[in-house]
Design an enzyme around this catalytic site. Structure first.
Site, PDB file in Angstrom:
ATOM      1  CG  HIS A 181      -1.909  -1.062   1.309  1.00 48.14           C
ATOM      2  ND1 HIS A 181      -1.811  -2.117   2.180  1.00 48.14           N
ATOM      3  CD2 HIS A 181      -3.047  -1.269   0.603  1.00 48.14           C
ATOM      4  CE1 HIS A 181      -2.846  -2.919   2.017  1.00 48.14           C
ATOM      5  NE2 HIS A 181      -3.605  -2.445   1.067  1.00 48.14           N
TER       6      HIS A 181
ATOM      7  CD  GLN B 128     -13.935  -5.641  -1.590  1.00 43.97           C
ATOM      8  OE1 GLN B 128     -14.228  -4.477  -1.821  1.00 43.97           O
ATOM      9  NE2 GLN B 128     -12.712  -6.100  -1.797  1.00 43.97           N
TER      10      GLN B 128
END
Ligand code: PAF
Length: 300
Positions: free
Chosen positions: A36, A60
């Site tokens: 990230h 999700q």
């Protein structure tokens, strides 16, 4: 750095910058790792304002997936964002205005294969939440990791289909020293599982080496990687070679149609995925441009 939890506050905060500054969005579900951080650095290098969203998107996760167990590490995430020069963390409690989603998006053709095959509805959930984030933040740029190549491909297609004015940037996978792709799920690995996990990338590298030496038959590459994984006692969920952009199965590597190898395997409790470009050696005869368009059919 500002931490903002509501859409109205975020809109107010960004209003003076609209049309003046380039805004980049890095969408995440938190539990930030080096992978990230590289997305943040990419965003930082391309934009004036970096917004990082942290939202564990229930849409999700499948019924048997790890929504409740998904690590939430806000304090540590915020410290890393601060150190990387993120301007705003957007950390909403709920992104679905009515409590549950009013709209669900489905991107055609790309989600019947690879992770989409075993995670029905997963990519609809991703497309839905990412489109909501794009509507709220209205970034000029959004950065996603190439580790989730199918996700990246689906988001590109969504942006094209909905004509959203955002530039999607793919950022190269960040790896541990032994090649294991960084992932929030690596924390579920025991020491012995962690040692085994590196073989996923080794299997991809086996295929890359063969391709680089001129082997273009997908079957031969897949057999070599499959044999290698069997020797390591790893059973894969999938091991496939597909066109990098249409995600159609590729039988032959061709210079003019970039292909990638994709792998998913469960190591202990962690379901790990990885992918890599398969490049043939550049030879003068391979440089002739193809004029034949690729037929696009749903990926399966
Ligand atoms: O890649 C992720 O972390 C998520 O799928 C994303 C893009 C933040 C959407 O929830």
């Amino acid at each position: 750095m500002n931490v903002i939890t509501t859409t109205s506050e975020l809109r107010r905060e960004l209003a003076p910058s609209r049309g003046k500054d380039r805004i980049a969005l890095v969408p995440t579900m938190g539990c930030l790792h080096e992978g990230h951080l590289s997305l943040i650095r990419k965003a930082r290098s391309l934009a004036d304002i970096v917004v990082l969203s942290i939202y564990v998107n229930p849409l999700q996760f499948g019924p048997n997936e790890d929504l409740d167990a998904y690590p939430r590490t806000f304090e540590a995430d915020a410290a890393r964002c601060e150190a990387e020069g993120v301007d705003i963390i957007f950390h909403p409690d709920n992104l679905y205005a009515a409590g549950t989603p009013l709209v669900s998006l489905h991107v055609e053709e790309l989600d019947g294969c690879l992770c989409g095959a075993s995670r029905p509805g997963h990519f609809d959930g991703v497309a839905t939440v990412v489109s909501i984030l794009f509507n709220i933040v209205q970034p000029e740029i959004a950065v996603f990791g190439e580790k989730d190549w199918q996700q990246l491909t689906i988001i590109r297609r969504m942006v094209e289909g909905l004509q959203i004015p955002v530039q999607i940037i793919g950022s190269e996978t960040v790896r541990e020293a032994d090649g294991l792709a960084m992932s929030s799920r690596n924390r579920y690995l025991s020491d012995s599982e962690r040692r085994k996990a590196k073989y996923l990338n080794r299997a991809l590298a086996t295929m890359q080496d063969l391709a680089a030496s001129g082997e273009s038959h997908a079957q031969i590459l897949l057999k070599a990687a499959g044999d290698f994984l069997a020797e390591q006692d790893i059973t894969v969920e999938y091991l496939e070679i597909r066109d990098a952009y249409t995600l159609q199965p590729a039988r032959m590597l061709q210079q003019e149609h970039p292909a990638r190898a994709f792998i998913a395997a469960r190591i202990g409790a962690a379901r790990l995925i990885d992918n890599a470009a398969l490049d043939l050696p550049i030879e003068p005869s391979n440089l002739i441009e193809s004029t034949e368009p690729q037929e696009v059919v749903p990926c399966n």
